[in-house]
Each structure stands twice: as C-alpha cells, then as structure tokens.
Scaffold this motif. Structure first.
Motif, short mmCIF file in Angstrom:
data_model
loop_
_atom_site.label_atom_id
_atom_site.label_comp_id
_atom_site.label_asym_id
_atom_site.label_seq_id
_atom_site.Cartn_x
_atom_site.Cartn_y
_atom_site.Cartn_z
N GLU A 194 9.03 10.96 -2.12
CA GLU A 194 8.34 9.67 -2.27
C GLU A 194 7.80 9.16 -0.94
OE1 GLU A 194 6.41 7.11 -3.15
OE2 GLU A 194 7.49 7.11 -5.06
N THR A 195 8.54 9.37 0.13
CA THR A 195 8.15 8.79 1.42
C THR A 195 7.02 9.56 2.11
OG1 THR A 195 10.01 9.99 2.32
CG2 THR A 195 10.33 7.64 1.92
N VAL B 296 4.08 9.46 1.22
CA VAL B 296 2.92 8.56 1.21
C VAL B 296 3.42 7.13 1.08
CG1 VAL B 296 0.76 7.96 0.05
CG2 VAL B 296 1.52 10.34 0.06
N GLY B 297 3.02 6.28 2.04
CA GLY B 297 3.37 4.86 1.95
C GLY B 297 4.84 4.58 2.18
N ALA B 298 5.51 5.50 2.86
CA ALA B 298 6.95 5.35 3.14
C ALA B 298 7.71 4.96 1.86
CB ALA B 298 7.17 4.34 4.27
N GLY B 299 8.45 3.86 1.89
CA GLY B 299 9.27 3.52 0.73
C GLY B 299 8.49 2.95 -0.45
N LEU B 300 7.21 2.67 -0.28
CA LEU B 300 6.45 2.11 -1.41
C LEU B 300 6.44 3.10 -2.57
CD1 LEU B 300 3.30 0.59 0.38
CD2 LEU B 300 5.32 -0.63 -0.44
N ILE C 111 4.75 4.94 -4.55
CA ILE C 111 3.40 5.44 -4.84
C ILE C 111 3.46 6.76 -5.61
CG2 ILE C 111 1.27 6.28 -3.76
CD1 ILE C 111 1.80 4.19 -1.52
NA NA Z 1 6.13 6.17 -1.04
#
Ligand code: NA
Ligand SMILES: NC(=O)C1=CN([C@@H]2O[C@H](COP(=O)(O)OP(=O)(O)OC[C@H]3O[C@@H](n4cnc5c(N)ncnc54)[C@H](OP(=O)(O)O)[C@@H]3O)[C@@H](O)[C@H]2O)C=CC1
Ligand SMILES: N[C@@H](CC=O)C(=O)O
Length: 818
Positions: A607-608, A610-614, A616
């Motif tokens: 997951e991280t 792209v957009g770290a913890g967001l 996405i």
């Molecule tokens: Na993310």
C-alpha cells in the motif's frame, strides 16, 4: 470411594513422596474412603528391564545397577521413616532385593530372559515402591495396608500384557476390600494368573490397575496424579501456547492420546469409563491445579475442537493401479496381509475412485510392508493391474480432535486453510465418520509450523503470533518498530496478537531470533549479537526456521532484495514493503509476483508504494475487484515536491526547502529520485498496472523540473551544491506562477493508456490548488465515479504515515491468517 493413582515421577524422590503423603493425609482428614495405587519409582521399571537383559547377556555389571536401584529405595526409607522404625522396612526391602538377586543370578546362569521372567523381575518395581510408602504412612499413624495386586487382579498367561479376567478380578477386589477398612496401598501394573504366576498389564499399566479397582468398587472418581498439568490442547514442547483442557470426553481422550498425548493411556481406563466414573488428571507438583476432568461427555466447551495431537514420524505406503477399480477384496487382502505380519496401520485413506489406497505405518515397518504387499499382489503387479507399491518417509500426522466437529461446519475448511496459508502441503488426509478426528499427513519438516498454525486458528482466545522479519531499519523500519513497541499491549489485550520480531537487518548486521527481538532493545541486540549482513543467508535462515505466520518486511530501497521476493512467496511467506522497486520494474516481473502470491495463498502487500499510508492501492484493488473501470487518473504523488511547492517562495532558498523535506523524512533515501521525477514515475506506473494498463517503465513520459546541472549531479552532496547555484531558476519559475495567482504542481496522469508527468500551474479553481505540507492527492474518474471523481487526499510522505501504512498491511495479513 475414590481411587488415587500416583505415577513414577510422583513417587520418584523423597520430596515428591512427601507431597504424595500430604495429598493422602488431606483426603483422609476429610473422612473420605480412598484407595491408592502406586507405580514403581520413576525410571525403575526401565532399569529393571535393562538389568534383566544385562544378566541374560552375562554382563555382571548389572549387580552395580541393582545396587543403585536398592539405594534409591533405602534413601526414601532413611528420608521419610523415623529412625526407630527404619530397621523393619530396611529388612523388608532387603528381603525383596535378595529375592531379585537370586532370580537375576539364575537368569545370568541360564542366559535366558523369558517374558514370564521379565514380568516377575518388573513386578519388584511396584512391590518395592508400594511397600516403602505403606511403611511411611504407617509410621505416620495412618491405618494403611500393603495390597499386592497379584492377590486381586487375575489375568491369563499373556506375559507382558495380561488379559484381565474381570469376573474373578471384580470378585477378588470386592472380597479384599470387605475385609478391612484400612487404606489399601495397591501395587500398580502387576497381576497374576490363576496359578499365581506374576504377570503385568502392559502399556498404561498402573492407570489400568486404578481403573480396574475403581470400576470393581464403583468408585465415585479416579484421580490420576502425574507430573504435568493434565491433558493439554497440544504438546507444550511443540506449541508454546498450548494450555490445559479443563474437561474432555472419554472418546476425545482416546483420540487425543492415540496421537501422542502421553499423559494418560485411555484404553487402560476403559473399565472406569464403562462404569461412567469421572476421571481427574492432576499434578503432584502443582497441587493447586484443578485438573483435567475426563467424563462421558465433556462440559462447557469453549472451542470447537478439544486438542491437537501428532505422530512425529510415520511412513506412507501407496498402492495404486487401474486394476483396483471396482475390484472387491483388494483392501481386505491388503490389510489382512499387513495384520498377519503384525504391521499396525495408523491411518488409511482411499478416494472413491478406488484407484489407490494409502496408509501410514511406523517407518520401522516400511520395508517389511513393501515385501509383504509385493508378495501378496505379485500376480496383479505382474499383470499390470497394480502399478506398484511406493513408500514416502519423513512424514508426520497431525490430528485435530473434538466432539464439537459434529455440530459445527467449516472445521476442515479452517484446518486446511491454516495449512494452505502457511504453505504446508497435505500429503494425505483421513476423517472418520464419527467426526471426532481429522488427520492430515504432512512433511515432518512442517510439523512444528503446522501445530502452531492450527493451534492459533482453533484456540483463538489464545494470543496468536505473527513472525516479522524486517530488513531495513532506517527511517521507516525503525519508526515501524517504534509503533509496534507502542502498540504491543493494545494488540495483545484487544486483538490477542503478538507481533514477534524474529529477524532484523541493515546493511551491516543481521540478527534472527525465533524467540523474538524486543522493540525496546533491538538496536543493542543487533549491534551486540548481530552477524555480518548477508541477504541470501537471512532469507535462507528464515525459510529454514519455517515459523508459522511469517511475514517478510522490506523497508529498504534496495534493488537486489527484490529477487528474494519470489523465493519467499514460494515458501509461503507473505511480503510487505514500502519499497517500490519490485512493482516498478518490468511488467512481467510485476505480474509474476502477483501470480506467485496468489498461487501460494500468501500476501504481497505494498500500500505504501503510492501515497504512503493513504489508502490508494487498496481503493483501486477494491474497485477493480468489484468491476469498476478506470477512465482517468490525475494525481500529485510526490510528498517531497508537494512540500517544496507549498513552502518555496519569498525569502526561502530552494535548496533549503529540499533539505527541510529531507529532514522531515519525505524524500527518498536519495532525494534525486524525488526531484528527477523518478519516484513519481514509479508511482504512476504502479497505479497504471493496478488499474489494468500493462505499462513498461520507459513508457511513462516524465517532464523534468530540474535543470541539467542538477539532474546530472553525480552524488547527493554534489546535487545539493548544484541546487544552491540554481536558486534563480526555481525562484523565477515560482514567481511567474505566483504572478498569475497560480501554484506549481507536478501532476501525474493516466488516460487512454498513456502515463505522463508534467509540471503545471493550477489556479484557485483547480482541485489540486489547495494542498499543504506533504499532501498527495489522487483523483480517480471511473465508470462509477464519472460525474464527480473519487478523490483521496492527505499527507503522502513521512516516517509516521508510511510506517503506519506498512503496519496496516501487516495487520491485514494477520486477519487473513485468521
Ligand atoms: Na498508499
Ligand atoms: N519516506 C517516505 O515517506 C516513504 C518511503 N518509502 C520507502 O520506504 C523505504 C525505506 O525508506 P527509508 O526508511 O527512508 O530509507 P533509509 O535509507 O532510512 O533506510 C533504509 C534501510 O535499509 C537498509 N538497507 C538497505 N539496503 C539493504 C540491504 N541490501 N540489506 C539490508 N539492509 C539494507 C539500510 O541499512 P543501513 O542503515 O545500514 O544503510 C537502512 O537501514 C524506501 O524504499 C522508500 O522508497 C515509501 C513511502 C514513503
Ligand atoms: N519520497 C516519497 C515518499 C513516498 O513515497 C515522496 O516524497 O512522496
């Protein structure tokens, strides 16, 4: 009436016998009528067998061994009988040893040790222990009487395992007990024939004695005093989370003990079961322990299964051939041939196709089984009706046991899914129609992993462990460890989850410890105990450890580490990573990893990336799974550039803002990756792939924001140097945008199968205008989100948000593993 039985360890030393005496005294003080059965002192029976064999072999060293046995009994007399009363007991003990010496001399003269003689030699074990303890009780004023079970238990002359004649035995016991009210101290394990020849009762012998006596007297209960806390959910030496079973049915106890749980030997308790007598398994060395109750039906079951047992080492024999289909009598001949050759079969499995039958046996009998069957089926093999007989070794059986299986569905599903998710191959399986036991045959090397994984899913109110192997303990890795540290109590109390850090590595040192590296002192431990880093060795060791619920966490930005992902996924180890390298290489590599994870039933989570913890990647995967189609993606995917464009201007120098972004943990380990657009390029590439557009890295069109001198800087230091001298370049760019009331935004887009990244200026009407800090924003236009796109916005870089995204991936693996 209650019958108590004390096993060998319970009567094995002066101290333990003291406890036994106090347990008996306490029972007597309550006015309860009791009888007590004793085993030989721990180890004595085996010693006597050894001594017998030595004598038969003419080895006179047996004399010394015998002295040792005698001394153990004398020590108990000296330790527990007042001096003034000792001499008569010494004399009695000596008398028995004189007799034993005579017999052994005879054995050594004629060099022969028959089963009958051996039974007689073994009988001294129980006769001695019981004699001594009776004398101790008497010296304490207890009205106790020595009861030689040979007077009351009748068997046939099957030496080694006498067959009890219950009619006569029950009568003799009742008659004996009617004669006296004194406490009967009964020798376990031994009996005699009608002619008075000594016999023994075979496996579980003293338990059997207690059961025979209890059943004859119709006792209210039988207490089996052992040296462990009753029957456990699994072998505690193999499963650290195993716990005591409070209540278990006779049938379950039978099943569990058949497979390894050696605490009691239920077949020997059959006479008591037949009379519905409650059995309690208690611990002499933990008298506060309430015991395992074994009854006709267990009460108040908390779990759907009662326990797990295993046989460590079996061999699986397979016989197959098209000529077996529909032919009656094959299995009859097969099992008759085995039984005629005394080969006991542990598990049988035949599919309804009748094309093959497999069964498991003790590996000692494997060759014999093949010989026997090749002979039996020689004609069929010759005619090609049977292909042949094969044997597979180094296998184990694991069985889950419980009457709860009858009422609940999904149990076998749970069992096989726990095995599957841990990459444990099931070689064969069997379930009796009684639905009391499901057995699986697996590789011996997976035994411990299987037991722990199965225990974890079936006894969920016990804390489960996830074993984490973290490579990369820089900014993100160390923040993750700190978050784990802060959440340890919450996870344990609320989620019954233990995140066990079983391995750590940076570029210099690595440390693997299946017992766990505490987040409190990991730095010191890696420093002190770590060895020189070698990724192949780390991965190999991890695979060798074969721990259940293992997760590999790659918190590096390393390129080479990616080659191990396949190996790990193949070994059914899930991988979690913020490292974008694997997913942004060739498309074939990306897709291969997805497939391997799917095939192996493990997780590859990133997951991280792209957009770290967001959320996405998860959002895309959810939409894709539910059939949505992506029409367009527009996004700001660099936390670093977002921060720079949100803060640059006025008196600030560009280079200082970049340094700030680095200090805040937004940049890549090498910040040139951020400013060159490479990092955003990787991210839009990953998003493209996630939405089903199979792009290669070179197909992403990246327009540069850096002037050539910065772009080509050979080192990070040189890069910062070039940024310093290029301030005007960035200041002019920023000023021009500001003059138009616009902001600089580095926007990635995917549309019509094309991925582009461009530096644009946006005015206040644009949704990407109002960003602050390291914000990322992603706008998805899909068939379902067509008129108004789905937008995800928030901080998209930084140690805390990234580590928490990695943490969330780890947690989702924990729920997947169940
Ligand atoms: Na993310
Ligand atoms: N910062 C952020 O906001 C985000 C970062 N990420 C990603 O997170 C990852 C980690 O970033 P970050 O923590 O900042 O990086 P760091 O440089 O701070 O840490 C990297 C760690 O990996 C170790 N390491 C590197 N190569 C190897 C190797 N071959 N074997 C063993 N250890 C190795 C390093 O060891 P040593 O200490 O010895 O050098 C160091 O401990 C990167 O892939 C990054 O792209 C993803 C999303 C957001
Ligand atoms: N360096 C990256 C961190 C997240 O992937 C960024 O700036 O966005």
């Amino acid at each position: 009436m209650k019958v108590l039985k004390f096993g060998g360890t319970s009567v094995g030393s002066v101290d333990s016998i003291k406890t036994v005496i106090s347990i008996l005294e306490e029972n007597l003080s309550k006015g309860e009528r009791i009888a007590v059965v004793f085993s030989a002192m721990g180890g004595v029976t085996n010693r006597l067998i050894e001594i017998g064999k030595m004598a038969a072999a003419g080895n006179t060293e047996y004399v010394e061994f015998l002295k040792g046995v005698e001394e153990r009994h004398f020590a108990v007399v000296r330790g527990l009988i007042p001096v003034k009363n000792q001499s008569s007991t010494f004399a009695a003990v000596r008398g028995l040893f004189n007799e034993l010496e005579d017999i052994l001399r005879g054995v050594s003269w004629i060099r022969e040790l028959s089963e009958r003689t051996l039974d007689f030699i073994m009988s001294f074990g129980e006769r001695l222990s019981t004699l001594v303890i009776t004398e101790i009780l008497k010296s304490k004023g207890v009205a106790a009487e020595f009861c030689d079970a040979r007077q009351v238990i009748r068997t046939n002359a099957a030496y080694g395992m006498g067959d009890v004649n219950f009619e006569i035995t029950n009568h003799l016991i009742l008659e004996h007990f009617a004669k006296s009210t004194a406490l009967q101290c009964i020798t376990g394990f031994i009996a005699s024939t009608a002619e008075g020849v000594t016999t023994t009762l075979g496996r579980g012998g003293s338990d059997y004695t207690a059961s025979i006596v209890g059943a004859a007297l119709e006792a209210d209960s039988i207490e089996i005093w052992t040296d462990v806390d009753g029957m456990m959910t699994a072998d505690p030496r193999k499963v650290a989370n195993a716990f005591t079973i409070p209540s278990i049915s006779y049938a379950e106890a039978m099943e569990l003990s058949h497979f390894g749980a050696k605490v009691i030997y239920p077949p020997s308790l059959q006479p008591a079961f037949a009379k519905n007598i409650t059995l309690k398994v208690l611990n002499t060395f933990n008298t506060g322990f309430e015991g395992t109750y074994v009854q006709k039906s267990a009460n108040g079951k908390e779990y759907v299964i009662t326990g797990i047992s295993s046989i460590d080492e079996i061999a699986l024999v397979n016989i197959q051939g098209s000529g077996m289909i529909g032919v009656a009598g094959i299995s009859g001949r097969l099992f008759t041939a085995l039984s005629n050759n005394a080969i006991s079969v542990i598990l049988i499995s035949q599919a309804s196709s009748e094309h093959s039958i497999c069964f498991s046996i003790d590996p000692k009998n494997a060759q014999k089984a093949i010989d026997v069957l090749e002979k039996e089926f020689a004609t069929e093999i010759g005619l090609g009706h049977i292909d042949g007989i094969s044997v597979e070794k180094n296998l184990s059986i694991v069985a889950i046991v419980g009457e709860g299986m009858k009422k609940n569905t999904g149990i076998s599903g749970k069992l096989f899914s726990a095995l599957g998710k841990n990459g444990i191959n099931v070689v064969a399986t069997a379930q009796g129609s009684s639905e009391l036991n499901i057995s699986v045959v697996i590789s011996k090397s997976d035994l411990s992993k299987a037991l722990n994984a199965i225990h974890g899913v079936f006894f969920q109110s016990e804390t489960r462990s996830l074993n984490l192997f973290i490579v990369g303990v820089g900014l993100i890795g160390s923040t993750l460890i700190e978050q784990i540290r802060n959440q340890t109590k919450f996870l344990r109390d609320e989620k019954l989850l233990n995140l066990n850090i079983a391995g750590l590595s940076n570029t210099k040192k690595m440390l693997l410890d299946p017992d766990g590296i505490k987040p409190e002192n990991w730095r010191d431990r890696v420093m002190d105990e770590g060895v020189k880093t070698s990724l192949p060795a780390f991965v190999q060791r991890m695979i060798e450890l074969n721990l259940p619920n293992s997760v590999f966490v790659d918190c590096t930005s390393d390129k080479d580490i990616v080659q191990y992902y396949h190996m790990l996924l193949d070994a059914s180890i899930s991988v979690v990573t913020p490292n974008k390298v694997a997913n942004s290489g060739s498309y074939s590599e990306y897709i291969a990893l997805q497939r391997t994870a799917l095939q192996r039933g493990v997780k590859f989570l990133y997951e991280t990336n792209v957009g770290a913890g967001l959320p996405i990647i998860n959002t895309i995967q959810g939409l894709m799974a539910s059939g949505d189609k992506f029409l367009k993606i527009e996004a700001i995917l660099s936390g670093t550039l977002s921060y720079i464009f949100n803060n640059f201007g006025g008196d600030n120098r560009f280079v200082d803002i970049v340094k700030e972004a680095k200090a805040k943990g937004f940049t890549e380990p090498d910040p040139r990756d951020d400013l060159s657009g490479a990092d955003v390029g990787r991210k839009i590439l990953i998003l493209s792939r996630e939405v089903g557009v199979p792009l290669e890295p070179e197909e992403v069109k990246i327009s540069q924001i850096l002037p050539g001198n910065c772009l080509n800087a050979p080192t990070v230091d040189a890069f910062f140097g070039e940024l310093e001298i290029s301030n005007a370049y960035f200041a002019d760019m920023q000023a021009a945008a500001e003059a138009r009331g616009e902001k600089l935004r580095y926007i990635a887009a995917l549309e019509n199968g094309k991925a582009t990244i461009e530096l644009k200026t946006v005015d206040a009407s644009h949704p990407f205008y109002t960003l602050s800090g390291s914000d990322n924003i992603v706008s998805f236009t899909t068939e379902r989100y067509k008129d108004r796109p789905l937008v995800i916005k928030g901080p998209g870089a930084g140690a805390e948000v990234t580590a928490s995204g990695v943490f969330a991936d780890i947690m989702s693996i924990s729920s997947y593993l169940g």
